[in-house]
Each structure stands twice: as C-alpha cells, then as structure tokens.
Design an enzyme around this catalytic site. Structure first.
Site, PDB file in Angstrom:
ATOM      1  N   GLY A 139       0.894  -1.119   0.022  1.00 21.26           N
ATOM      2  CA  GLY A 139       0.043  -0.100  -0.079  1.00 21.26           C
ATOM      3  C   GLY A 139       0.859   1.234   0.080  1.00 21.26           C
TER       4      GLY A 139
ATOM      5  CG  ASP B 262      -1.362   5.172   7.252  1.00 26.09           C
ATOM      6  OD1 ASP B 262      -1.540   6.306   7.227  1.00 26.09           O
ATOM      7  OD2 ASP B 262      -2.167   4.415   7.825  1.00 26.09           O
TER       8      ASP B 262
ATOM      9  CD  GLN C  60     -12.591  -0.518   1.039  1.00 26.98           C
ATOM     10  OE1 GLN C  60     -12.391   0.610   0.897  1.00 26.98           O
ATOM     11  NE2 GLN C  60     -13.295  -0.946   2.004  1.00 26.98           N
ATOM     12  CB  SER C  61      -8.576   2.551   3.749  1.00 26.55           C
ATOM     13  OG  SER C  61      -8.724   3.343   2.845  1.00 26.55           O
TER      14      SER C  61
ATOM     15  CB  SER D 254      -8.642  -0.472  11.917  1.00 22.87           C
ATOM     16  OG  SER D 254      -9.532   0.394  12.012  1.00 22.87           O
TER      17      SER D 254
ATOM     18  CD  GLU E 210     -14.620   1.295  12.362  1.00 22.91           C
ATOM     19  OE1 GLU E 210     -15.620   0.604  12.267  1.00 22.91           O
ATOM     20  OE2 GLU E 210     -14.980   2.672  12.752  1.00 22.91           O
TER      21      GLU E 210
ATOM     22  CE1 TYR F 212     -10.411  -0.666   6.844  1.00 22.47           C
ATOM     23  CE2 TYR F 212     -11.360  -0.193   9.147  1.00 22.47           C
ATOM     24  CZ  TYR F 212     -10.139  -0.102   8.050  1.00 22.47           C
ATOM     25  OH  TYR F 212      -8.855   0.231   8.352  1.00 22.47           O
TER      26      TYR F 212
ATOM     27  CG  HIS G  81      -4.092   7.417  10.867  1.00 24.38           C
ATOM     28  ND1 HIS G  81      -4.701   6.335  11.243  1.00 24.38           N
ATOM     29  CD2 HIS G  81      -3.104   7.033   9.755  1.00 24.38           C
ATOM     30  CE1 HIS G  81      -4.601   5.406  10.340  1.00 24.38           C
ATOM     31  NE2 HIS G  81      -3.624   5.596   9.557  1.00 24.38           N
TER      32      HIS G  81
ATOM     33  NE  ARG H 271      -8.149   9.545   6.828  1.00 31.96           N
ATOM     34  CZ  ARG H 271      -8.382   8.200   7.295  1.00 31.96           C
ATOM     35  NH1 ARG H 271      -7.930   7.131   6.716  1.00 31.96           N
ATOM     36  NH2 ARG H 271      -8.813   7.750   8.453  1.00 31.96           N
TER      37      ARG H 271
HETATM   38  P1  GDP Z   1     -14.040   6.416   9.705  1.00 30.16           P
HETATM   39  O1  GDP Z   1     -14.179   6.598  11.215  1.00 30.16           O
HETATM   40  O2  GDP Z   1     -12.924   5.596   9.322  1.00 30.16           O
HETATM   41  O3  GDP Z   1     -15.273   5.863   9.319  1.00 30.16           O
HETATM   42  O4  GDP Z   1     -13.753   7.934   9.009  1.00 30.16           O
HETATM   43  P2  GDP Z   1     -14.877   8.998   8.291  1.00 30.16           P
HETATM   44  O5  GDP Z   1     -13.849  10.108   8.038  1.00 30.16           O
HETATM   45  O6  GDP Z   1     -15.208   8.371   7.050  1.00 30.16           O
HETATM   46  O7  GDP Z   1     -15.872   9.225   9.257  1.00 30.16           O
HETATM   47  C1  GDP Z   1     -15.348   9.853  10.621  1.00 30.16           C
HETATM   48  C2  GDP Z   1     -16.723  10.391  11.454  1.00 30.16           C
HETATM   49  O8  GDP Z   1     -17.388  11.343  10.685  1.00 30.16           O
HETATM   50  C3  GDP Z   1     -17.931   9.121  11.400  1.00 30.16           C
HETATM   51  O9  GDP Z   1     -18.524   8.986  12.489  1.00 30.16           O
HETATM   52  C4  GDP Z   1     -19.093   9.503  10.381  1.00 30.16           C
HETATM   53  O10 GDP Z   1     -20.386   9.097  10.562  1.00 30.16           O
HETATM   54  C5  GDP Z   1     -18.954  11.239  10.480  1.00 30.16           C
HETATM   55  N1  GDP Z   1     -19.410  11.770   9.352  1.00 30.16           N
HETATM   56  C6  GDP Z   1     -20.215  13.082   9.622  1.00 30.16           C
HETATM   57  N2  GDP Z   1     -20.362  13.452   8.338  1.00 30.16           N
HETATM   58  C7  GDP Z   1     -19.755  12.684   7.278  1.00 30.16           C
HETATM   59  C8  GDP Z   1     -19.892  12.808   5.665  1.00 30.16           C
HETATM   60  O11 GDP Z   1     -20.275  13.341   5.328  1.00 30.16           O
HETATM   61  N3  GDP Z   1     -18.895  11.782   5.347  1.00 30.16           N
HETATM   62  C9  GDP Z   1     -18.017  11.040   5.865  1.00 30.16           C
HETATM   63  N4  GDP Z   1     -17.224  10.117   5.553  1.00 30.16           N
HETATM   64  N5  GDP Z   1     -18.248  10.713   7.675  1.00 30.16           N
HETATM   65  C10 GDP Z   1     -18.794  11.716   8.150  1.00 30.16           C
END
Ligand code: GDP
Length: 313
Positions: free
Chosen positions: A8, A13, A76-77, A118, A120, A142, A171, A176
């Site tokens: 990757g 990263d 697949q991130s 992660s 997650e 994921y 991060h 990003r």
């Molecule tokens: P993740 O933690 O890996 O899912 O990273 P993200 O950047 O996709 O999301 C971070 C947080 O932002 C999550 O709690 C989403 O529900 C929240 N969020 C709020 N609005 C948005 C949006 O428009 N796009 C994304 N990607 N996340 C959002």
C-alpha cells in the site's frame, strides 16, 4: 542495509512511511497492485507489482525482496464503502494478510512484520477508552476483515514470528483520501473561502473521533519493529473532537463561520456510537516512548492549507 517492504505504498500511510525510511538509509520496496504500479513513483522506492489476494504472487514478492521488515498498509480503507465492497474488503484486508504471513513463514521467517490494525476491530465498544485488552466486537465488513488480520498476526507472533499490530485510531493528513470526513471538510472550506459562498453536506455533526496526525502513526509502526518484543499497541491521541469542531476549526482557519456553510444530509448520517471510540495509548507511550505530536487545530490547518495549495494547482 536494512530492506523494508511496504504494501500500500501509494496510500497515505505507506507513502509517509516510505518518506520516513528512505532518508534513514533503508532499501525500500513498495508493493502496489499491478494496475497502479509505475503510476505514482516515489523517489527512493522500488515499486514491485503484486496482488495481495493471490498467495503465489505474495510469495514471489517476498522471495524477490528478501525483506528485513514488512509493513502492511495495503487495504480497502473505507469503512463507509466496506458494505458495498464486502468481498474486496475481506480479500485484501484479511486474506491478503494470511497470504503475507504464510509467505513470511516460508521465505523470510526472520523478517519483522507490522500489521495496520484499526480501532474498528473494537466495533460496538462497551468501555472507553479502548486499550490492547478491549474485546473485539467489530460491526462492519471493514472491522470484520481487520479483526481477522489482527487475530492472524497474534497467532503468527505466538508461532515465533516477530509480528506486531498497531491498532490505529483515525489518522489524517493532506494525503487522506477524499471519502473521509476530514478531507471532505478541508476541501470544502478551501473552495468556499475562494468565493465566500457555498455549502457542504455532511452527516452527523456530533460524531466524535480520536483524530491524529498520520506521519506520527507510521513512526509508531517503525518503532514497534525496532523493539525486541513484538506485540499489540493502541495508537491514538487519547482525545476526541466532533465533526462540528472540525468544521469550526477548518472554516475558522479561512476566516469563515461554518454555520453559514454546512448542511446536514440524512444520506450521510450513520448510526451513532453508544460508547465513545477513544484511544488509551499509554502502553506505547510507556514501552516505546511514542506520543502524538500535532495538536488538533494544527492538523486541521495543515489539511486546509494543503487543500488551498491543490486549488492553486
Ligand atoms: P471512519 O471513522 O473511518 O469511518 O472515518 P470517516 O472520516 O469516514 O468518518 C468519521 C466520522 O465522521 C464518522 O462518525 C462519520 O459518521 C462522520 N461523518 C459525518 N459526516 C460525514 C460525511 O459527510 N462523510 C463521512 N465520511 N463521514 C461523516
């Protein structure tokens, strides 16, 4: 000379890790998928074409590189996309790691292995903050795939491989991907600052994340492989901020009030967490001396400044 293989390597990263290792005298091989190899050459990195989902291809890569250190950032991130891409997510994030570990056992048993785990994997947490002993309750494709890889890494360690996992909380950086909320907000703040008008549609503004600075996290990965005993380490800042706070900082950085430029779109709203996802990074701090270096406001400012530079071409 130490040889490192980074999977990757064109992602956020992997590319920061390459930037970190090359000046330190490493010979760096970067694994990329056949279709993307050669497109984004990084200086000092030998790109090597391979398919994480194909055991024979991974074995060939390990034989060719003969690495001392292997950093697995191929993934697949996107959590958000992992529902629709469940097969691909599992093939790369879980099966790919099994392929790597099998190849290492056979062809490079003395290599040190880093797995990008992660937060997650913790999924539906019942306790906060989360540390290395928090139970794994992943709740999306994921998270499932990363939990399998995490377990496989632990099993390899018990079998004698120097295999470590960094449980990375979110991060961010100018590198990003655009699907993440931080980049989406930074890009919007930059674009709207040019005209003074415009709106960005987001999901839950109260959602909170433990957002750190990506270059710090790849340095933590490197530190883990320099340590004599392999293990699991949680990597995060120990603090959370809301999407709303991210917007306030990003729009504030360009002299705007985010309340004038943000709208909630239910399509982007994900179910709320009942218990906050936030790291307890004490183990890596006490064992390896690692801690996050960049305050939240500076991370946001760096991302907005980079978005402005991209607009200027
Ligand atoms: P993740 O933690 O890996 O899912 O990273 P993200 O950047 O996709 O999301 C971070 C947080 O932002 C999550 O709690 C989403 O529900 C929240 N969020 C709020 N609005 C948005 C949006 O428009 N796009 C994304 N990607 N996340 C959002």
């Amino acid at each position: 000379m130490t040889t490192a293989l980074i999977t990757g390597v064109c992602g956020q990263d992997g590319s920061y890790l390459a930037d970190f290792l090359v000046p330190r005298g490493y010979s760096v091989f970067g694994l990329e998928r056949p279709e993307s190899s050669g497109q984004k050459m990084r200086s000092g990195v030998t790109l090597i074409s391979g398919d994480m989902t194909d055991a024979a291809s991974v074995a060939e890569v390990i034989r060719t590189c003969a690495p001392d250190e292997v950093y697995n950032f191929a993934a697949q991130s996107s959590v958000a996309a992992s529902g629709e891409l469940a097969d691909e997510t599992h093939a790369i994030n879980a099966d790919g790691v099994l392929n790597l570990l099998t190849a290492l056992r056979t062809h490079a048993p003395n290599a040190r292995f880093f797995q990008a785990s992660s937060s997650e994997i913790f999924g539906a947490v019942t306790e906060a903050p989360q540390n290395e002993t928090t139970p794994l309750r992943p709740r999306n494709p994921y998270g499932y795939s990363k939990a399998v890889a995490h377990a496989a890494t632990a099993a390899a360690r018990e079998d004698g491989l120097h295999a470590s996992a960094g449980i990375f909380f979110n991060h961010e950086s100018p590198r990003r991907g655009s699907g993440f909320v931080t980049t989406k907000i930074a890009n919007a703040a930059a674009a709207i600052s040019r005209t003074g008008s415009g709106v960005v549609e987001l999901g839950r503004m109260e959602a909170r994340r433990d957002w750190g600075w990506a270059p710090d996290y790849v340095e933590a990965a490197w530190m883990m492989l320099q340590h004599d005993s392999p293990g699991n380490f949680v990597i995060g800042t120990g603090e959370t901020h809301s999407v709303d706070q991210f917007c306030a900082a990003a729009f504030g950085h360009v002299g705007l009030n985010h309340h004038d430029h943000v709208r909630v779109n239910p399509d982007f709203v994900r179910p709320p967490e009942t218990v906050e996802m936030v790291s307890d990074p004490r183990l890596i701090n006490e064992t390896l001396g690692w801690s996050a270096t960049k305050p939240f406001d500076e991370i946001v400012a760096a991302m907005v400044d980079a978005a402005l530079e991209r607009l200027d071409g």
